[in-house]
Design a protein around this motif. Sequence first.
Motif, PDB file in Angstrom:
ATOM      1  N   TYR A 272       0.789  -1.149  -0.008  1.00  0.00           N
ATOM      2  CA  TYR A 272      -0.127   0.132   0.022  1.00  0.00           C
ATOM      3  C   TYR A 272       0.978   1.198  -0.032  1.00  0.00           C
ATOM      4  CZ  TYR A 272      -3.574  -3.598   1.370  1.00  0.00           C
ATOM      5  OH  TYR A 272      -4.457  -4.728   1.516  1.00  0.00           O
ATOM      6  N   LEU A 273       0.531   2.393  -0.906  1.00  0.00           N
ATOM      7  CA  LEU A 273       1.430   3.523  -0.787  1.00  0.00           C
ATOM      8  C   LEU A 273       0.914   4.370   0.253  1.00  0.00           C
ATOM      9  CD1 LEU A 273       3.262   5.177  -2.401  1.00  0.00           C
ATOM     10  CD2 LEU A 273       1.188   6.169  -3.655  1.00  0.00           C
ATOM     11  N   LEU A 274       1.996   4.658   1.170  1.00  0.00           N
ATOM     12  CA  LEU A 274       1.800   5.442   2.246  1.00  0.00           C
ATOM     13  C   LEU A 274       2.427   6.832   2.160  1.00  0.00           C
ATOM     14  CD1 LEU A 274       1.901   2.823   5.275  1.00  0.00           C
ATOM     15  CD2 LEU A 274      -0.094   3.290   4.216  1.00  0.00           C
ATOM     16  N   ARG A 275       1.832   7.528   1.185  1.00  0.00           N
ATOM     17  CA  ARG A 275       2.099   8.866   0.769  1.00  0.00           C
ATOM     18  C   ARG A 275       1.235   9.918   1.100  1.00  0.00           C
ATOM     19  NH1 ARG A 275       4.585   8.273  -4.448  1.00  0.00           N
ATOM     20  NH2 ARG A 275       6.452   8.061  -3.266  1.00  0.00           N
ATOM     21  N   SER A 276       1.405  11.057   1.564  1.00  0.00           N
ATOM     22  CA  SER A 276       0.316  12.030   1.603  1.00  0.00           C
ATOM     23  C   SER A 276       0.075  12.761   0.535  1.00  0.00           C
ATOM     24  CB  SER A 276       0.812  13.126   2.904  1.00  0.00           C
ATOM     25  OG  SER A 276      -0.172  14.014   3.060  1.00  0.00           O
ATOM     26  N   LYS A 277      -1.322  13.080   0.420  1.00  0.00           N
ATOM     27  CA  LYS A 277      -1.451  13.906  -0.989  1.00  0.00           C
ATOM     28  C   LYS A 277      -1.987  15.553  -0.521  1.00  0.00           C
ATOM     29  CE  LYS A 277      -3.534   9.772  -3.583  1.00  0.00           C
ATOM     30  NZ  LYS A 277      -4.784   9.402  -4.226  1.00  0.00           N
TER      31      LYS A 277
ATOM     32  N   ASP B 154       2.376  14.143   9.008  1.00  0.00           N
ATOM     33  CA  ASP B 154       2.774  13.505   7.629  1.00  0.00           C
ATOM     34  C   ASP B 154       4.200  13.086   7.594  1.00  0.00           C
ATOM     35  OD1 ASP B 154       0.124  13.887   6.538  1.00  0.00           O
ATOM     36  OD2 ASP B 154       0.623  15.609   5.287  1.00  0.00           O
ATOM     37  N   PHE B 155       4.673  13.606   8.712  1.00  0.00           N
ATOM     38  CA  PHE B 155       6.377  13.210   8.473  1.00  0.00           C
ATOM     39  C   PHE B 155       6.384  11.745   9.082  1.00  0.00           C
ATOM     40  CE2 PHE B 155       6.873  17.765   8.113  1.00  0.00           C
ATOM     41  CZ  PHE B 155       7.950  17.836   7.026  1.00  0.00           C
ATOM     42  N   LEU B 156       5.409  11.462   9.523  1.00  0.00           N
ATOM     43  CA  LEU B 156       5.599   9.748  10.402  1.00  0.00           C
ATOM     44  C   LEU B 156       5.457   8.894   8.935  1.00  0.00           C
ATOM     45  CD1 LEU B 156       3.034  10.072  13.077  1.00  0.00           C
ATOM     46  CD2 LEU B 156       5.477   9.795  13.235  1.00  0.00           C
ATOM     47  N   LEU B 157       4.835   9.391   7.958  1.00  0.00           N
ATOM     48  CA  LEU B 157       4.995   8.433   6.770  1.00  0.00           C
ATOM     49  C   LEU B 157       5.938   8.034   5.860  1.00  0.00           C
ATOM     50  CD1 LEU B 157       1.459  10.037   5.301  1.00  0.00           C
ATOM     51  CD2 LEU B 157       1.390   7.994   6.829  1.00  0.00           C
ATOM     52  N   PRO B 158       6.248   6.847   5.344  1.00  0.00           N
ATOM     53  CA  PRO B 158       7.501   6.669   4.822  1.00  0.00           C
ATOM     54  C   PRO B 158       7.640   7.153   3.312  1.00  0.00           C
ATOM     55  CG  PRO B 158       6.019   4.555   4.626  1.00  0.00           C
ATOM     56  CD  PRO B 158       5.106   5.350   5.394  1.00  0.00           C
ATOM     57  N   ASN B 159       6.367   7.534   2.571  1.00  0.00           N
ATOM     58  CA  ASN B 159       6.451   8.034   1.234  1.00  0.00           C
ATOM     59  C   ASN B 159       6.871   6.938   0.349  1.00  0.00           C
ATOM     60  OD1 ASN B 159       5.476  10.592   2.067  1.00  0.00           O
ATOM     61  ND2 ASN B 159       7.644  10.993   2.518  1.00  0.00           N
ATOM     62  N   ARG B 160       6.450   5.974   0.501  1.00  0.00           N
ATOM     63  CA  ARG B 160       6.545   4.669  -0.419  1.00  0.00           C
ATOM     64  C   ARG B 160       5.603   3.589  -0.311  1.00  0.00           C
ATOM     65  NH1 ARG B 160       8.975   0.521   2.544  1.00  0.00           N
ATOM     66  NH2 ARG B 160       9.916   1.156   4.585  1.00  0.00           N
TER      67      ARG B 160
ATOM     68  N   TYR C 180      -4.324   6.667  11.624  1.00  0.00           N
ATOM     69  CA  TYR C 180      -5.562   6.168  10.624  1.00  0.00           C
ATOM     70  C   TYR C 180      -5.071   6.895   9.296  1.00  0.00           C
ATOM     71  CZ  TYR C 180      -8.530   3.683  13.985  1.00  0.00           C
ATOM     72  OH  TYR C 180      -8.728   2.784  15.028  1.00  0.00           O
ATOM     73  N   PHE C 181      -4.664   6.316   8.370  1.00  0.00           N
ATOM     74  CA  PHE C 181      -4.414   6.804   6.946  1.00  0.00           C
ATOM     75  C   PHE C 181      -5.423   6.417   5.941  1.00  0.00           C
ATOM     76  CE2 PHE C 181      -2.165   6.546   2.729  1.00  0.00           C
ATOM     77  CZ  PHE C 181      -1.812   8.130   2.764  1.00  0.00           C
ATOM     78  N   HIS C 182      -5.879   7.190   5.278  1.00  0.00           N
ATOM     79  CA  HIS C 182      -7.172   6.975   4.322  1.00  0.00           C
ATOM     80  C   HIS C 182      -6.408   6.780   2.860  1.00  0.00           C
ATOM     81  CE1 HIS C 182     -10.830   7.358   2.043  1.00  0.00           C
ATOM     82  NE2 HIS C 182     -11.500   7.210   3.030  1.00  0.00           N
ATOM     83  N   LEU C 183      -6.558   5.462   2.403  1.00  0.00           N
ATOM     84  CA  LEU C 183      -5.648   5.132   1.318  1.00  0.00           C
ATOM     85  C   LEU C 183      -6.079   5.812   0.024  1.00  0.00           C
ATOM     86  CD1 LEU C 183      -5.474   1.424   2.141  1.00  0.00           C
ATOM     87  CD2 LEU C 183      -3.518   3.038   1.872  1.00  0.00           C
ATOM     88  N   VAL C 184      -7.530   6.252  -0.070  1.00  0.00           N
ATOM     89  CA  VAL C 184      -7.973   6.720  -1.247  1.00  0.00           C
ATOM     90  C   VAL C 184      -7.906   8.372  -1.353  1.00  0.00           C
ATOM     91  CG1 VAL C 184     -10.215   7.339  -2.637  1.00  0.00           C
ATOM     92  CG2 VAL C 184      -9.882   5.106  -1.373  1.00  0.00           C
TER      93      VAL C 184
END
Length: 491
Positions: A39-44, A199-205, A272-276
């Motif tokens: 799953y892509l965990l990158r902030s939009k 957002d800096f908690l996310l790995p961006n990948r 909680y990260f919303h994937l969509v």
Amino acid sequence: MFCMRIFEKCIIKYACVGFCFLFLLDFQLIAVCAEPDSYLLRSKRKAGTVDEVNRTLDVRGMLIYEVDAVTGQSVASAAGGDGIPPLGPGGVPRKLQKQTRKIPISVTGNQTYEEMLVASGNLLQGESAKPTLGAWYFLRDDAKFVVEAAEQTQKLDERARLFGVNIHDAEIRYFRPESLLTREERDLLDQQGISLLLDFLLPNREVKIGESWAQSADVMGLLLQLDMVFQLEVKTTLKEVKGKIAVLETEGWIEGSSDGTASKMNLKCVTYFHLVSGRIVWNGITLKEKRSAGHVAPEMDVSARVQYTIKPLKKSENLTEEVLSKIVFDDALSEKLMFLEPGGLWRCEMDARWYPTIFHERQATFRMVEKGDLIAQCTVLTSPKTLSPVQLTLDGFFEEIKKTFRGEIKEVRDSSKLETEDGTIIYRVEFTGEVDGLSISWIYYYIYKLEIAEKKESARQVTVAFTVEENLLGTFGTSDQQMIQTFQWEP
């Protein structure tokens, strides 16, 4: 018969084609319905995005003081803050008799604000640094402090709800474009897990379920309000995916310092990260912290829970272009704070490095701390308004200082008088001396105003004393003058 065979061949041909089509369609459906491997965990989130953020806070624990067994004062207050021991019977210096006192404390808060990401940055320092800029408009703010069953409520000024947030060079700077913040307001804004940084908690990948990644000292230090991070072991794991929500868990420990005091935290954070939508929609942090005593705060042993619920908005009626035009991201706006005398008698601007340690009606004590080092101390004594005013002369003021001064005066550097437009008289006396082998500079001010109402005279008087070691005068700068030049009597 020939026609029948052609008809049969056609049926067989199209039946085979149909079977193959259905097989492929069924295969595609299976492929669509199957869970992806990663799953892509990158902030939009982009500049201009507006959210409604609800932040709740619950802190419980103990404040631990070392007090003087004779007076009950904290050790810092009993010693006077100038290195001189307290006095015993007959004015003879005595040894401090220390004992530990534990005071229960609880803090609860509930804040709702609209947040706009003005500019997306990084956490680098130096030439490669790019600030993260944000705007907040507060809709609700409630905070309740309970110390030893004594309850106190604090709120932001409802007349000025707009704030700017400037994150760069490993520091979070808060300011109000319309007026200066007070120390209490700044503390209400500065909570752990600031939403602009989540957002800096996310790995961006792309990440697989069960996969983990380490968190950096830069990210955790800012999220947890640490000036320095000595060591840490914190990692985030993609635990599971529930529908459109990826559930992340961050766990570990961190050691560092805050305002120069050592701190060790154990933490667990759920995100909680919303994937969509590509957005964090909820974050909850649970902390257990032990913090040693410092120059401006006692030892602490506390547990805290901070939760953020984030709801993206299509449009804001509060953070409009006209409102945002009032925000200028200038560091100078966050470097000064407004201090209001608890009795409502005066106000002044002070360097943000000043922290109140005693802030009561008629008496206030501040300490200047920079990067954990104690730079100076300031004591303000406010005399009650008197109907029989007696104004000291400049020489008389210096004589009064000598009566209470317990050190040795070596050199008088200044003895001057100033009168302001509103008729306030200000005396300034600066001299150096020595205490326990340390060369120290003292700066005293006497502020006096005579008032006449209905043919009756009354006077207001304030005495201000600054103490700073000689070798720290460069860091201290002109902080005393900044305070005095902005001093105002309240009506």
